[in-house]
Motif scaffolding. Structure first.
Motif, PDB file in Angstrom:
ATOM      1  N   SER A 349     -33.938  97.068 136.493  1.00 54.70           N
ATOM      2  CA  SER A 349     -33.933  98.211 135.569  1.00 54.70           C
ATOM      3  C   SER A 349     -33.906  97.728 134.125  1.00 54.70           C
ATOM      4  O   SER A 349     -32.876  97.745 133.457  1.00 54.70           O
ATOM      5  CB  SER A 349     -32.723  99.104 135.859  1.00 54.70           C
ATOM      6  OG  SER A 349     -32.776  99.608 137.162  1.00 54.70           O
ATOM      7  N   SER A 350     -35.051  97.308 133.623  1.00 49.64           N
ATOM      8  CA  SER A 350     -35.102  96.744 132.277  1.00 49.64           C
ATOM      9  C   SER A 350     -36.101  97.462 131.372  1.00 49.64           C
ATOM     10  O   SER A 350     -36.511  96.938 130.355  1.00 49.64           O
ATOM     11  CB  SER A 350     -35.450  95.248 132.340  1.00 49.64           C
ATOM     12  OG  SER A 350     -36.669  95.046 133.025  1.00 49.64           O
ATOM     13  N   LEU A 351     -36.476  98.689 131.739  1.00 53.31           N
ATOM     14  CA  LEU A 351     -37.360  99.517 130.915  1.00 53.31           C
ATOM     15  C   LEU A 351     -36.730 100.888 130.725  1.00 53.31           C
ATOM     16  O   LEU A 351     -36.329 101.527 131.702  1.00 53.31           O
ATOM     17  CB  LEU A 351     -38.719  99.725 131.597  1.00 53.31           C
ATOM     18  CG  LEU A 351     -39.740  98.609 131.641  1.00 53.31           C
ATOM     19  CD1 LEU A 351     -40.974  99.090 132.392  1.00 53.31           C
ATOM     20  CD2 LEU A 351     -40.113  98.139 130.253  1.00 53.31           C
ATOM     21  N   TYR A 352     -36.637 101.335 129.474  1.00 51.01           N
ATOM     22  CA  TYR A 352     -36.112 102.673 129.192  1.00 51.01           C
ATOM     23  C   TYR A 352     -36.802 103.250 127.970  1.00 51.01           C
ATOM     24  O   TYR A 352     -37.107 102.533 127.018  1.00 51.01           O
ATOM     25  CB  TYR A 352     -34.597 102.635 128.915  1.00 51.01           C
ATOM     26  CG  TYR A 352     -33.736 102.615 130.149  1.00 51.01           C
ATOM     27  CD1 TYR A 352     -33.314 103.805 130.753  1.00 51.01           C
ATOM     28  CD2 TYR A 352     -33.328 101.410 130.703  1.00 51.01           C
ATOM     29  CE1 TYR A 352     -32.513 103.780 131.886  1.00 51.01           C
ATOM     30  CE2 TYR A 352     -32.529 101.383 131.836  1.00 51.01           C
ATOM     31  CZ  TYR A 352     -32.122 102.582 132.415  1.00 51.01           C
ATOM     32  OH  TYR A 352     -31.328 102.548 133.532  1.00 51.01           O
ATOM     33  N   TRP A 353     -37.014 104.576 127.995  1.00 49.59           N
ATOM     34  CA  TRP A 353     -37.482 105.319 126.832  1.00 49.59           C
ATOM     35  C   TRP A 353     -36.322 106.106 126.233  1.00 49.59           C
ATOM     36  O   TRP A 353     -35.415 106.532 126.951  1.00 49.59           O
ATOM     37  CB  TRP A 353     -38.565 106.324 127.227  1.00 49.59           C
ATOM     38  CG  TRP A 353     -39.831 105.759 127.782  1.00 49.59           C
ATOM     39  CD1 TRP A 353     -40.076 105.420 129.086  1.00 49.59           C
ATOM     40  CD2 TRP A 353     -41.042 105.499 127.074  1.00 49.59           C
ATOM     41  NE1 TRP A 353     -41.358 104.961 129.231  1.00 49.59           N
ATOM     42  CE2 TRP A 353     -41.980 105.004 128.012  1.00 49.59           C
ATOM     43  CE3 TRP A 353     -41.429 105.640 125.735  1.00 49.59           C
ATOM     44  CZ2 TRP A 353     -43.278 104.643 127.651  1.00 49.59           C
ATOM     45  CZ3 TRP A 353     -42.725 105.283 125.377  1.00 49.59           C
ATOM     46  CH2 TRP A 353     -43.636 104.788 126.323  1.00 49.59           C
ATOM     47  N   ASP A 354     -36.361 106.358 124.921  1.00 49.97           N
ATOM     48  CA  ASP A 354     -35.476 107.356 124.333  1.00 49.97           C
ATOM     49  C   ASP A 354     -36.301 108.606 124.022  1.00 49.97           C
ATOM     50  O   ASP A 354     -37.456 108.717 124.456  1.00 49.97           O
ATOM     51  CB  ASP A 354     -34.726 106.805 123.111  1.00 49.97           C
ATOM     52  CG  ASP A 354     -35.632 106.507 121.916  1.00 49.97           C
ATOM     53  OD1 ASP A 354     -36.809 106.960 121.900  1.00 49.97           O
ATOM     54  OD2 ASP A 354     -35.170 105.843 120.971  1.00 49.97           O
ATOM     55  N   ASN A 355     -35.729 109.533 123.291  1.00 52.01           N
ATOM     56  CA  ASN A 355     -36.442 110.778 122.975  1.00 52.01           C
ATOM     57  C   ASN A 355     -37.148 110.738 121.632  1.00 52.01           C
ATOM     58  O   ASN A 355     -37.594 111.770 121.133  1.00 52.01           O
ATOM     59  CB  ASN A 355     -35.454 111.954 122.993  1.00 52.01           C
ATOM     60  CG  ASN A 355     -34.917 112.226 124.389  1.00 52.01           C
ATOM     61  OD1 ASN A 355     -35.584 111.956 125.386  1.00 52.01           O
ATOM     62  ND2 ASN A 355     -33.704 112.755 124.470  1.00 52.01           N
ATOM     63  N   ASN A 356     -37.235 109.544 121.029  1.00 57.51           N
ATOM     64  CA  ASN A 356     -37.873 109.388 119.722  1.00 57.51           C
ATOM     65  C   ASN A 356     -39.039 108.404 119.769  1.00 57.51           C
ATOM     66  O   ASN A 356     -39.256 107.649 118.827  1.00 57.51           O
ATOM     67  CB  ASN A 356     -36.838 108.924 118.691  1.00 57.51           C
ATOM     68  CG  ASN A 356     -35.879 110.033 118.307  1.00 57.51           C
ATOM     69  OD1 ASN A 356     -34.976 110.363 119.075  1.00 57.51           O
ATOM     70  ND2 ASN A 356     -36.077 110.623 117.139  1.00 57.51           N
ATOM     71  N   ASN A 357     -39.752 108.392 120.885  1.00 57.89           N
ATOM     72  CA  ASN A 357     -40.961 107.585 121.049  1.00 57.89           C
ATOM     73  C   ASN A 357     -40.696 106.081 121.062  1.00 57.89           C
ATOM     74  O   ASN A 357     -41.596 105.291 120.757  1.00 57.89           O
ATOM     75  CB  ASN A 357     -41.985 107.897 119.948  1.00 57.89           C
ATOM     76  CG  ASN A 357     -42.405 109.344 119.950  1.00 57.89           C
ATOM     77  OD1 ASN A 357     -42.648 109.928 121.007  1.00 57.89           O
ATOM     78  ND2 ASN A 357     -42.476 109.956 118.776  1.00 57.89           N
ATOM     79  N   HIS A 358     -39.481 105.681 121.426  1.00 54.87           N
ATOM     80  CA  HIS A 358     -39.181 104.252 121.515  1.00 54.87           C
ATOM     81  C   HIS A 358     -39.112 103.817 122.973  1.00 54.87           C
ATOM     82  O   HIS A 358     -38.528 104.507 123.815  1.00 54.87           O
ATOM     83  CB  HIS A 358     -37.844 103.931 120.845  1.00 54.87           C
ATOM     84  CG  HIS A 358     -37.805 104.269 119.395  1.00 54.87           C
ATOM     85  ND1 HIS A 358     -36.770 104.978 118.816  1.00 54.87           N
ATOM     86  CD2 HIS A 358     -38.686 104.009 118.389  1.00 54.87           C
ATOM     87  CE1 HIS A 358     -37.011 105.135 117.530  1.00 54.87           C
ATOM     88  NE2 HIS A 358     -38.167 104.560 117.247  1.00 54.87           N
ATOM     89  N   LEU A 359     -39.681 102.662 123.252  1.00 46.12           N
ATOM     90  CA  LEU A 359     -39.562 102.010 124.554  1.00 46.12           C
ATOM     91  C   LEU A 359     -38.771 100.729 124.376  1.00 46.12           C
ATOM     92  O   LEU A 359     -39.075  99.918 123.496  1.00 46.12           O
ATOM     93  CB  LEU A 359     -40.944 101.678 125.130  1.00 46.12           C
ATOM     94  CG  LEU A 359     -40.931 100.901 126.444  1.00 46.12           C
ATOM     95  CD1 LEU A 359     -40.377 101.743 127.587  1.00 46.12           C
ATOM     96  CD2 LEU A 359     -42.342 100.393 126.790  1.00 46.12           C
ATOM     97  N   TYR A 360     -37.746 100.550 125.207  1.00 47.26           N
ATOM     98  CA  TYR A 360     -36.902  99.358 125.181  1.00 47.26           C
ATOM     99  C   TYR A 360     -37.176  98.552 126.441  1.00 47.26           C
ATOM    100  O   TYR A 360     -37.128  99.098 127.549  1.00 47.26           O
ATOM    101  CB  TYR A 360     -35.425  99.751 125.119  1.00 47.26           C
ATOM    102  CG  TYR A 360     -35.099 100.687 123.975  1.00 47.26           C
ATOM    103  CD1 TYR A 360     -34.632 100.206 122.759  1.00 47.26           C
ATOM    104  CD2 TYR A 360     -35.269 102.070 124.124  1.00 47.26           C
ATOM    105  CE1 TYR A 360     -34.335 101.073 121.716  1.00 47.26           C
ATOM    106  CE2 TYR A 360     -34.976 102.942 123.081  1.00 47.26           C
ATOM    107  CZ  TYR A 360     -34.514 102.439 121.882  1.00 47.26           C
ATOM    108  OH  TYR A 360     -34.229 103.293 120.849  1.00 47.26           O
TER     109      TYR A 360
END
Length: 409
Positions: A349-360
């Motif tokens: 689990s090393s991919l996440y989006w936030d609600n401001n168009n960012h991908l981590y």
């Protein structure tokens, strides 16, 4: 329909080498976090010294939060904004989350061995539903598997056992079931690995209001396959409009490990009864350049991130490590968007989006150096955030470890 096991049990060498901006607590870090605008997301990374918290600014820039690393027990599972959840071998742990995202002292625990499904063995993984109030915990070992459901009190963090689905180990679920937007159904790959009579390429569940799962008898219409080939379905994620993105492999009926084509990406539509239909074909489904070990849907449902650890890049027959972005188009075929953004390896689990168009994206480089990549991605543009990638020392990650959690504000 036939199946192949895709899970990888890996142990990664940890190192504290610097290959980019490294995160260490300092007076300047604290000053930045105290004077900066409110973060758009809290980013948590598991390390050998505890959980690091980073504040994400509107432009994606990260700042290490005061008090990091926070001491917790077990591996990170997620946060519902008010409480932070971790998972041990048998125990679920709950910690309050302060207004600045900091993790406070533990307030609640539950021993999974005290409830139905305990005979199936220790915990293997867990996940929160969209409300953040129901937690599914997976147990697996020996002759059976179980998925337990717990309610998390929003006020106190107390855990209440709601029930469990216990089943024989003729099923093998390497992932927590993906819950669709209507909260009524969930799906997961079913990889038995024996290629003998496994029931359906995906396993479906009906969800009660308490989060308890029951097996779902549903119809599945798969994409048109390559001539004389059939599909094996793997990772699955959902968009906000009851569509699914699924990693799909083509195999012939006699040599299950002889792959006909690159792994492809399919889209499905879920109806009100939980039936799944895809109108894609082998001719219009894209094949990612990178190994599709991980896929994550953006909150808008318009973008799909694909990442993996790949094999030897010099072998053109093997998928590459790295990260790639696709357009997700609901029921219509998925379409490519980016080239490979980075050649790092990505696990679990090393991919996440936030609600401001960012991908981590938390990936490892050669020698065990871990870096956190942050991208600002819209349907028309991709740019790397200021300061990215960040080298993070002491990252702890193994086959079952969830090393990255992102909580949008």
């Amino acid at each position: 329909m036939k199946y192949v096991v895709t899970g990888l049990k890996l142990a990664i060498c940890l190192a504290v080498l610097a290959a980019g901006p490294a995160f260490t607590q300092s007076t300047s870090d604290e000053a930045t976090s105290n004077t900066a605008a409110a973060p758009v997301a809290y980013v948590y990374v598991q390390t050998t010294k505890g959980v690091n918290l980073y504040d994400a600014a509107a432009n994606g820039k990260l700042t290490l939060a005061k008090g990091s690393p926070f001491k917790t027990v077990g591996e990170m599972i997620g946060s519902n904004g008010t409480h932070f959840i971790t998972l041990g071998t048998n125990w679920v742990h709950v910690y309050p989350v302060e207004s600045n995202g900091a993790i406070a002292k533990q307030v609640s625990t539950a021993n999974t061995q005290d409830y139905d499904g305990a005979d199936c063995g220790p915990t293997t993984n867990a996940g929160l539903d969209h409300t953040g109030q129901n937690l599914s915990v997976m147990l697996e070992y020996g002759s059976c598997d179980a998925i337990q459901s717990f309610k998390i009190s929003k006020s106190s963090g107390e855990l209440t056992f709601n029930g469990a689905l216990v089943f024989s180990n003729s099923y093998f679920f390497p992932q927590v079931p993906t819950i669709t937007a209507n909260e009524k159904f969930a799906y997961v790959e079913n990889n038995r690995g024996d290629f003998e009579g496994a029931p359906g390429p995906l396993t479906g569940f009906a969800r009660g209001s308490d989060g308890v799962l029951q097996f779902l008898d549903f119809r599945e219409t798969d994409p048109t396959p390559w001539p004389n080939y059939e599909w094996v379905l793997n990772s699955v994620v959902a968009d906000p409009a009851n569509h699914l993105a699924v990693v799909i492999d083509g195999y012939d009926g006699n040599t299950p490990y002889e792959q006909n084509t690159n792994v492809q990406l399919a889209s499905y539509t879920e109806d009100s009864e939980g039936n799944l239909v895809s109108k894609n074909t082998y001719e219009d489904m894209p094949a990612p350049i990178v190994a599709p070990d991980l896929i994550q849907m953006s909150p808008s449902g318009k973008l799909l991130a694909v990442a993996g650890n790949g094999d030897d890049p010099s072998d053109f027959n093997q998928p590459l490590p790295g990260l790639q972005i696709f357009h997700f188009n609901g029921a219509s075929p998925i379409t490519p968007f980016s080239k490979v953004l980075t050649s790092a390896d990505f696990y679990q689990s090393s991919l996440y989006w936030d609600n401001n168009n960012h991908l981590y994206a938390l990936g490892s480089l050669k020698g065990g150096v871990f870096q956190l990549f942050v991208y600002t991605i819209t349907p028309t543009s991709i740019s790397e955030a200021p300061g990215s990638p960040y080298t993070i020392p002491d990252v702890e990650q193994n086959y079952l470890q969830n090393s990255l959690v992102v909580v949008p504000k």
